[in-house]
Structures are given as structure tokens and as C-alpha cells.
Enzyme design. Sequence first.
Site, mmCIF file in Angstrom:
data_model
loop_
_atom_site.group_PDB
_atom_site.id
_atom_site.type_symbol
_atom_site.label_atom_id
_atom_site.label_comp_id
_atom_site.label_asym_id
_atom_site.label_seq_id
_atom_site.Cartn_x
_atom_site.Cartn_y
_atom_site.Cartn_z
ATOM 1 N N LYS A 181 0.890 -1.178 0.000
ATOM 2 C CA LYS A 181 0.000 0.000 0.000
ATOM 3 C C LYS A 181 0.918 1.215 0.000
ATOM 4 O O LYS A 181 1.491 1.587 1.019
ATOM 5 C CB LYS A 181 -0.889 -0.017 1.245
ATOM 6 N N GLU A 256 8.713 0.871 11.721
ATOM 7 C CA GLU A 256 9.825 1.832 11.687
ATOM 8 C C GLU A 256 9.200 3.215 11.681
ATOM 9 O O GLU A 256 8.521 3.597 10.723
ATOM 10 C CB GLU A 256 10.681 1.594 10.441
HETATM 11 P P1 NAD Z 1 1.732 8.119 8.071
HETATM 12 O O1 NAD Z 1 1.792 7.263 9.283
HETATM 13 O O2 NAD Z 1 0.719 9.187 8.004
HETATM 14 O O3 NAD Z 1 1.517 7.234 6.756
HETATM 15 C C1 NAD Z 1 2.370 6.161 6.430
HETATM 16 C C2 NAD Z 1 1.592 5.149 5.605
HETATM 17 O O4 NAD Z 1 0.559 4.610 6.411
HETATM 18 C C3 NAD Z 1 0.925 5.743 4.369
HETATM 19 O O5 NAD Z 1 1.013 4.825 3.303
HETATM 20 C C4 NAD Z 1 -0.522 5.884 4.820
HETATM 21 O O6 NAD Z 1 -1.431 5.821 3.761
HETATM 22 C C5 NAD Z 1 -0.670 4.681 5.720
HETATM 23 N N1 NAD Z 1 -1.754 4.794 6.708
HETATM 24 C C6 NAD Z 1 -2.239 5.927 7.273
HETATM 25 N N2 NAD Z 1 -3.236 5.619 8.132
HETATM 26 C C7 NAD Z 1 -3.378 4.275 8.098
HETATM 27 C C8 NAD Z 1 -4.234 3.350 8.782
HETATM 28 N N3 NAD Z 1 -5.160 3.752 9.652
HETATM 29 N N4 NAD Z 1 -4.073 2.028 8.524
HETATM 30 C C9 NAD Z 1 -3.142 1.593 7.665
HETATM 31 N N5 NAD Z 1 -2.317 2.423 6.980
HETATM 32 C C10 NAD Z 1 -2.420 3.744 7.204
HETATM 33 O O7 NAD Z 1 3.204 8.701 7.914
HETATM 34 P P2 NAD Z 1 3.718 9.714 6.808
HETATM 35 O O8 NAD Z 1 3.280 11.090 7.154
HETATM 36 O O9 NAD Z 1 3.405 9.164 5.467
HETATM 37 O O10 NAD Z 1 5.301 9.583 7.005
HETATM 38 C C11 NAD Z 1 6.057 10.359 7.873
HETATM 39 C C12 NAD Z 1 6.412 9.572 9.109
HETATM 40 O O11 NAD Z 1 7.118 8.392 8.742
HETATM 41 C C13 NAD Z 1 7.350 10.351 9.999
HETATM 42 O O12 NAD Z 1 6.968 10.169 11.337
HETATM 43 C C14 NAD Z 1 8.705 9.698 9.747
HETATM 44 O O13 NAD Z 1 9.646 9.834 10.781
HETATM 45 C C15 NAD Z 1 8.301 8.280 9.535
HETATM 46 N N6 NAD Z 1 9.343 7.546 8.825
HETATM 47 C C16 NAD Z 1 10.045 6.587 9.505
HETATM 48 C C17 NAD Z 1 11.072 5.908 8.869
HETATM 49 C C18 NAD Z 1 11.873 4.851 9.579
HETATM 50 O O14 NAD Z 1 12.530 4.077 8.906
HETATM 51 N N7 NAD Z 1 11.838 4.796 10.895
HETATM 52 C C19 NAD Z 1 11.364 6.196 7.534
HETATM 53 C C20 NAD Z 1 10.637 7.177 6.882
HETATM 54 C C21 NAD Z 1 9.615 7.850 7.547
#
Ligand code: NAD
Length: 490
Positions: A181, A256
Site C-alpha cells: 500500500k 519503523e
Molecule cells: P503516516 O503514518 O501518516 O503514513 C504512512 C503510511 O501509512 C501511508 O502509506 C498511509 O497511507 C498509511 N496509513 C495511514 N493511516 C493508516 C491506517 N489507519 N491504517 C493503515 N495504513 C495507514 O506517515 P507519513 O506522514 O506518510 O510519514 C512520515 C512519518 O514516517 C514520519 O513520522 C517519519 O519519521 C516516519 N518515517 C520513519 C522511517 C523509519 O525508517 N523509521 C522512515 C521514513 C519515515
Amino acid sequence: MADNTATVAGVEVSTDHWIDGRRVPSTDRFEDLSPVDGSHLANVAAGGKAEVDLAVNAARRAFPAWAALGPEGRLPVLKAFAEGLRTRAKDLAAVETMDNGSLLAGNVHRVAPRAAQNIEFFADWALTLQGHVIESPEVLNHVRYDPAGVAALITPWNAPLMLTTWKVGPALAAGNTVVVKPPEWAPLTCSLMADIAHAAGLPAGVLNVVQGIGETAGDALVKHADVDRISFTGSTDTAKLIGQAAARSITPMSAELGGKSPFIVCADADLDAAAQTVAGQYMNAGQVCLAGTRIFVEKSIESEFLAKVREAAAHMVVGDPRDPATRVGPLITQEHFDRVAGFVDRAKAAGAEPLWGGSRANFGALYFQPTLFANVDPHSEIAQKEVFGPVLTWQTFETDDEVVQAANGTGYGLAGVLFTRNEARAMRIASQVVAGTLWVNCFFIRDLAAPFGGSRDSGIGREGGSWSFDFYADIKNISVRKGSFNQVGG
Ligand code: NAD
């Protein structure tokens, strides 16, 4: 042009789902805008429960044959997949830049090659997982890494190609089939990835991509009863929701997540290298989970080091991410821009002092100035919460105990950066900072064989090398009493 394809940076990209070896449209679509210039990129299929059902069922049907191939049987097609990613590196890089605003040069030279490496590395590693035997007095323990089943892979917009292949690589190499996804704010390179995998000969149903919004497509995927693994990269808040779904079905989950990593500079450090590395935290407009955003400087060198950081930061040119001179591109969306600006405004109101930056950059709608806050209350929002923008905080310390305590003073534990020339001091501080990765006198260098992940609110579990297979495989011990067979072979 019909909605189901888009031309981005001269590259044709399908905007439909990829399920069971074919493109599947949805009548619901969502608009994908470029953060680079606000242009309309695509109307992307918005999947829901029905599309997720199709994809998980396809993955389930494809699983037995893919699993039965074994690591050697899967190797040629995964190598071809990696080669395909390498061949199309420029296309992937150009599309990623328009879709999420990350720097084109970095995508060409680092991200796209790394995507290929993610697939190839784990395909090779899987060959080493066979024939592990632990001998004990009465039995031989034959340890097997069996394929687990269908893996749900969910990734964020800041590095979709790199992070998706980081999951797809080990999941497929371990013999699973997958449903990806992609992030709704930058979905396009995952769609290209599916075409490349197909062209490489990946059988239908082994890799599926369901486009869509997190709260619908993502939610349906993590709640699907026939998913055996959930690997998620994204925000801590979303992980908590996904964790609830995983708990209900007792599905293993890796996460992550976000960070607020410390960047510690000791008086004995190479201050020029440290200053360059501090300025480097503004790269990709600070939309990097690993960024060391809380700068801690030993008090005795504060003014000397601040001058060096000021000079290095002045070279962090804000601009179009396609321009090789640019170091800081746009924030991803207006919504995210407002979120970052809100953090900055509240920090100012709480008394933090911007030493530079602090507002919109004079370039385009979504571009924010590299910002450094001094006079920061360590308990305040700006020192505690992940901003995910080009915003750093500046604090000083006098003793190592003090800086370790301060470094560990948030709920996160993803990474850390430390600059010192004293090895004993480095290892003492590094071992005490709570973090999945701690860089000493360097930043961002990652060996795919090393563990990667976060502690506390920054994640669950580790991926990389054998740790990826500990998650994506179903590990079994066949414990055989010694001398209990009188026949060998069938
Ligand atoms: P997000 O959590 O909003 O979204 C991430 C993914 O989850 C997207 O594909 C989104 O569509 C999906 N998603 C959202 N709600 C969901 C639900 N209820 N059920 C299932 N899937 C759902 O995060 P974002 O804004 O896209 O990304 C930024 C965040 O990601 C920051 O906190 C960043 O630090 C983190 N990040 C972590 C790493 C790591 O390796 N630790 C790497 C990159 C980004």
C-alpha cells in the site's frame, strides 16, 4: 489523457492498482499534486476493501508456488527485478522527485541504485538461510526459515521507493508474496516498481500494489484476516492504530517510525566535518526520519561551532529539487507545510529564538527556510516532537552525563549522531544513548547487513540482514532424536 495513466517527467506511469499480474482500476480516484510546483500529476485509483480482498486473495493463490521455488529458484527473477530497477534508475528518480520533492541528484545516484540493491542483497542473503543445525546431546535441531505467507507492506511518502524495496526485497526473498500500500502523497514510483517486477518475470500475484488512502486501503489491508505479516514505516500515531489491528489477529508487525534524534558535538570533534553534517540535516527539507534535529554542543566551543554551522547552513540552497545546486526542496503538501509552520510559530510564542530561518522561503508555496532555534526549553514541543521539516534546535552541555540524559529526554529512540575524536568517549556516550542507530563522526551510512529500526516510540523490531528474515520468515525447529532413523531418503 485517461485517468489510468499519467506522464510525469516524461515517464508514463500507470495510476491503477497492480493485482494478480494486471492493472485494475477503481472508480474512486484521488489527486496527486507535485510539491515541486503544485502541478497536477495524476488521478490515482483509490482502493478500499474490495481491491484489498482481490490483492490478498491473489497473493494467497500465488504463495505456494513462489514459496516452493526456494531461494535458488527465486534468485534469477529477483536479480532480473533488481537489474530492471537499475536500468530504469533515471525514470524512477525523476518521477520520485516530482512526486515527493526529494532531490533529483540524490534519487539518481543514491535512492534508485539502493532500491535495486535492496532487492538483490536480500535475494543473495536468502541463499545462506538453509541447513542451519544446532547439535545437542540427544537431538539435532534443524532450524528452518520457512516462508510465512502474505505480507502487507505499508510505506510513507518521504522515501517511497527506497522504503518499499527495503520491505519487498526480504519479504519476497524469504518466499512470501506481498501486497504493497503505497503512500497517497507520493504513490507513483511504487506503480513503476510493479511494472519493472512484472517485466523481470515475477509471477502474477507475487507482488501486488493497492493504491489508496491510509484510513481506507491501508486500514482494510492491516485488518484483512489472511495477512501473515504487517511491515509498516510511517508515523508513531498510525503505528498505534495498525498495532491494534495486528493485536486482534495476532499478526506479527514490524514498525519503523518517527524520530527526534540527538546530534552531539564534543569540544574535541572535527568541527568542520560536524558543522557540514549539521547543515546536512536540512537535506530534503528535513523530511528524513533519521535526521539529528536536536543539536547538543559542548559549551566551551559554542560560539566557534555556531559560526561554522551558520556558514555551512548558508550553503543549503532552497530551490527546485531538480536543480543540482539545490539542497533544500519543498515540503510535501500544504497540509504538511501548515503543520511545520505551526510548530515554528508555537516555538516562537513559547520563547524559542530563531537564529536563522523561521518562515516560508522566498521560492515557492511549499518551501520553508532552514531554521535553527536557540533558547529552547527542553520540555517544550519544539524540543520534544518530530517536526519533519527543516527545523533544528540548539542546546549546550558541560558533562557527558548531562548530554546523555538530555539526548534520552524524548519519547523517541530512532537514531543519533555524535562527533568526537576520543574513541573511549565515543563508545561510552554512544552505548548510553537510546537509539537503533548511532553514527559516530558520520551520518546516514547504512550497511544492509546491519540492524535498522527504532527503540521506544520509534519502532518495533529491527530489519536489515538476518533481522529481516527473522521477521519475514516463519522460523521452525525440527528437533530429531539422534540415531532414530534406520532409513535415509524416500
Ligand atoms: P503516516 O503514518 O501518516 O503514513 C504512512 C503510511 O501509512 C501511508 O502509506 C498511509 O497511507 C498509511 N496509513 C495511514 N493511516 C493508516 C491506517 N489507519 N491504517 C493503515 N495504513 C495507514 O506517515 P507519513 O506522514 O506518510 O510519514 C512520515 C512519518 O514516517 C514520519 O513520522 C517519519 O519519521 C516516519 N518515517 C520513519 C522511517 C523509519 O525508517 N523509521 C522512515 C521514513 C519515515
